[in-house]
Design a protein around this motif. Structure first.
Motif, PDB file in Angstrom:
ATOM      1  N   HIS A  73     -17.760  18.889  27.490  1.00 37.11           N
ATOM      2  CA  HIS A  73     -16.283  18.562  27.761  1.00 37.11           C
ATOM      3  C   HIS A  73     -16.143  20.006  26.330  1.00 37.11           C
ATOM      4  CE1 HIS A  73     -18.386  16.696  24.427  1.00 37.11           C
ATOM      5  NE2 HIS A  73     -17.816  16.456  23.960  1.00 37.11           N
ATOM      6  N   TRP A 105     -13.215  17.826  13.968  1.00 39.72           N
ATOM      7  CA  TRP A 105     -13.874  16.916  14.259  1.00 39.72           C
ATOM      8  C   TRP A 105     -14.792  17.711  14.885  1.00 39.72           C
ATOM      9  CZ3 TRP A 105     -13.232  13.728  18.784  1.00 39.72           C
ATOM     10  CH2 TRP A 105     -14.185  12.355  19.136  1.00 39.72           C
ATOM     11  N   TYR A 137     -19.994   7.785  13.401  1.00 37.54           N
ATOM     12  CA  TYR A 137     -20.138   8.941  13.809  1.00 37.54           C
ATOM     13  C   TYR A 137     -20.804   9.961  12.765  1.00 37.54           C
ATOM     14  CZ  TYR A 137     -18.679  13.467  16.383  1.00 37.54           C
ATOM     15  OH  TYR A 137     -18.603  14.639  17.145  1.00 37.54           O
ATOM     16  N   SER A 150      -9.509   8.657  14.455  1.00 31.22           N
ATOM     17  CA  SER A 150     -10.455   6.780  14.303  1.00 31.22           C
ATOM     18  C   SER A 150     -10.918   6.133  13.298  1.00 31.22           C
ATOM     19  CB  SER A 150     -11.893   7.414  14.181  1.00 31.22           C
ATOM     20  OG  SER A 150     -12.396   8.362  15.713  1.00 31.22           O
ATOM     21  N   SER A 193      -7.669  18.044  20.479  1.00 26.88           N
ATOM     22  CA  SER A 193      -7.570  17.069  20.237  1.00 26.88           C
ATOM     23  C   SER A 193      -8.411  15.808  20.450  1.00 26.88           C
ATOM     24  CB  SER A 193      -6.008  16.685  20.754  1.00 26.88           C
ATOM     25  OG  SER A 193      -5.174  15.529  20.179  1.00 26.88           O
ATOM     26  N   HIS A 194      -8.057  14.718  19.258  1.00 22.23           N
ATOM     27  CA  HIS A 194      -8.490  13.511  19.656  1.00 22.23           C
ATOM     28  C   HIS A 194      -7.693  12.823  18.370  1.00 22.23           C
ATOM     29  CE1 HIS A 194     -10.312  15.085  15.125  1.00 22.23           C
ATOM     30  NE2 HIS A 194     -10.662  13.445  15.529  1.00 22.23           N
TER      31      HIS A 194
END
Length: 205
Positions: A167, A91, A197, A6, A2-3
């Motif tokens: 990670h 992502w 990004y 943005s 998950s994130h």
């Protein structure tokens, strides 16, 4: 898995995706941050995610505004294409395809599903000019990635193309030449954006 979605990703979706209620294929959807935003914006979302631990949150994010399946990239490659208006790969997930054959096979599968729509990818980026200034951790990850590539019999065209991330595991850092070659192989052109990004939109040529 998950994130938080943005600001750059929201802007990218608004600029590059067809208007809702278009149907969007979302691969490697994780816990559903992108799926939730797309559904809230009015899209129909066909979300897939290989990790079973993510599926309950992803299903809640999509709700009745689409569908969720447990599927790896290889599952998507092997499946009959589902027609859609655009395709998004979650992502950075495109960087976890380490082999060129697998990268190309996934793009072919996505193109087959949306031959006239955009394919949106985000990924790790390789900039040879920045390598000497990276941290010791970055350089260690690059050495581990290069060793992995040698073990698999891949010749490295530039050091740091594969890296190990504590990670996220192993990831492929793309160059503009690689992206251009992959896009041309499926009849597309690359609109590359490196601000905030690394991400790219692959448009029908």
């Amino acid at each position: 898995c998950s994130h938080a979605l943005s600001a750059w990703e929201q802007h990218w979706f608004r600029q590059r995706l067809p208007a809702p209620p278009a149907r969007v294929s979302l691969a490697a959807a994780g816990n559903g941050a992108e799926a939730r935003w797309l559904c809230d914006a009015g899209y129909e979302v066909l979300a897939s995610e290989p990790a079973g631990s993510c599926l309950s949150q992803l299903t809640a994010a999509v709700g009745a505004r689409g569908s969720v399946s447990q599927a790896s990239f290889q599952d998507l490659i092997d499946a009959e294409p589902t027609p859609c208006d655009a395709a998004v790969v979650g992502w950075s997930a495109f960087s976890h395809l380490l082999e060129p054959d697998a990268q190309l096979a996934l793009l072919r599968a996505l193109h087959a599903g949306c031959p006239r729509g955009p394919i949106l990818l985000s990924f790790y980026w390789f900039d040879a000019l920045q390598v000497p200034r990276q941290s010791r951790a970055w350089n260690l990850g690059a050495r581990i990635g290069a060793a992995l590539a040698r073990m698999r019999g891949r010749a490295s065209t530039a050091h740091g193309v594969e890296r190990f991330f504590g990670h996220a595991g192993f990831g492929h850092s793309y160059t503009s030449d690689e992206l251009d070659a992959l896009a041309r192989a499926v009849g597309r052109k690359v609109e590359l954006e490196l601000i905030d990004y690394p991400h790219a939109t692959l448009l029908p040529a």
